[in-house]
Design an enzyme around this catalytic site. Structure first.
Site, PDB file in Angstrom:
ATOM      1  N   TYR A 124       0.828  -1.208   0.000  1.00  0.00           N
ATOM      2  CA  TYR A 124       0.000   0.000   0.000  1.00  0.00           C
ATOM      3  C   TYR A 124       0.859   1.255   0.000  1.00  0.00           C
ATOM      4  CZ  TYR A 124      -3.067   3.680   1.800  1.00  0.00           C
ATOM      5  OH  TYR A 124      -3.742   4.864   1.987  1.00  0.00           O
TER       6      TYR A 124
ATOM      7  N   LYS B 164       1.290   3.917  -3.125  1.00  0.00           N
ATOM      8  CA  LYS B 164       0.858   5.301  -2.901  1.00  0.00           C
ATOM      9  C   LYS B 164       2.021   6.269  -3.105  1.00  0.00           C
ATOM     10  CE  LYS B 164      -2.672   6.663  -1.471  1.00  0.00           C
ATOM     11  NZ  LYS B 164      -3.864   7.178  -2.168  1.00  0.00           N
TER      12      LYS B 164
END
Length: 375
Positions: free
Chosen positions: A157, A161
């Site tokens: 994640y 990002k």
């Protein structure tokens, strides 16, 4: 600088933050059109917007953010993009290719569509986790955009990002199809809480299963500074106004900003207790195991899951990086966003707390019934 008369696109419009931003735009800006892009736009949410829409046209775009033709249609004629949509995953049950496709490729498709359709402003919703913490659990106290911190990101994640944020900021100044220039910026909220937060609902459910005792996974001294969802929405609006203002557009474009508010610093676990104590919940005094032993258990769990991976994919309930995240002091200031974007938290800690507790109280009977039915 007002967004009056503008056309905007909000990706992830039916998510926790997306809904608040759409409501805020309707309440504060007499926009020509708000386009809501999501995999599925709930009819019930659209009904709640009818009373406050005024003359603003509301358009629904249901589809996949990786579909370039679909995204280009959604961007056509828009002047500002709020890109909130992403896959959020800290336990890593989602395959990396899927997460990369949505978080990175989806962002790239949007940026390319902005250039092709001459969209002038792009605000990307990043996350504090692109900063860390690192595997050593080195703390940051009241950090700023100038803070230097050595960190190799391990979560899929946070890695995806970070790459999406970098692509967004690198696109600042790109020449548009009509000869104009694209202006971009990224916002890095700290842990977002508030009415509608599914993470708070998850912890409440776990507490109910544990006889109204909340699980402790954070040391009390591992302070973080949560931020209320309404204030994060305000920060997005201020970023859009800043990118539209020709006097400050160049100064803001290509930068990232930490977004927090005046919520008192506290550990993740103790924050859950702060919000749920008045509803009858207590909290465990200690971690389930000493921190060093917890790391060892996670290490062996990860090894076991890797060994089984050729035969079956098992996601451990806890991993070392998550333990580090939950037990590292990691706080950040919003002063640069205040100075350069004009961001000021609109909701005080007292009001944010009251609104969140009232929502949790409304959900408590439903959660109790759900858990009772599943036993």
């Amino acid at each position: 600088m007002s967004l009056r008369g503008d056309v905007c696109l909000v990706t992830g419009a039916c998510g926790f933050l997306g809904k608040r931003l759409v409501m805020l735009l309707l309440e504060e800006e007499n926009m020509a059109e708000i386009r809501m892009l999501d995999k599925h736009v709930e009819p019930q949410f659209l009904k709640t917007l009818e009373d406050c829409r005024g003359d603003t046209k509301l358009s629904v775009f249901e589809g996949d953010i990786r579909d370039s033709d679909f995204v280009r249609r959604a961007c056509r004629g828009a002047s500002v993009i709020f890109h909130i949509a992403s896959i959020i995953d800290i336990k890593e049950p989602v395959e990396y290719n899927e997460m990369y496709g949505v978080n990175v490729r989806g962002t790239q498709v949007l940026l390319e569509s902005c250039i092709q359709e001459s969209v002038t402003s792009f605000i990307y919703t990043s996350t504090l986790e692109v900063m860390g913490p690192n595997s050593k659990g080195e703390p940051i106290i009241n950090g700023s955009e100038d803070t230097i911190y050595d960190c190799t990101l391990r979560f899929s994640y946070s890695k995806t990002k970070k790459e999406a944020e970098q692509r967004t900021l690198q696109a600042n100044g790109e020449v548009l199809q009509n000869g104009g220039r694209l202006a971009t910026c990224a916002l890095r909220p700290t842990y977002i809480f508030g009415d509608g937060c599914r993470f708070l609902l998850y912890h409440m459910g776990k507490g109910i299963e544990n006889k109204d005792v909340l699980l402790r996974m954070s040391l009390p001294e591992a302070h973080v500074n949560p931020v209320y969802v309404g204030n994060v929405a305000v920060a997005h609006l201020q970023a859009a106004r800043s990118l539209k203002d020709p006097q400050i557009r160049n100064a803001v474009g290509g930068k990232f900003y930490f977004i927090s508010d005046d919520t008192p610093p506290v550990s993740y676990s103790d924050f859950n207790h702060v919000l749920l104590a008045s509803l009858g919940f207590s909290i465990q005094k200690k971690l389930p195991l000493p921190l060093c032993l917890l790391y060892v258990v996670c290490f062996f769990l990860e090894i076991l899951c890797r060994m089984l991976q050729p035969f079956i994919r098992i996601v451990p309930p806890l991993n070392r990086q998550l333990v580090t995240l939950l037990n590292t002091q990691f706080t950040f200031s919003y002063q640069k966003a205040k100075k350069e974007l004009g961001y000021n938290p609109r909701y005080s800690w007292e009001e944010a707390r009251k609104r969140t507790i009232e929502w949790l109280a409304s959900q408590l009977p439903l959660e109790r019934e759900r858990i009772r039915a599943n036993r």
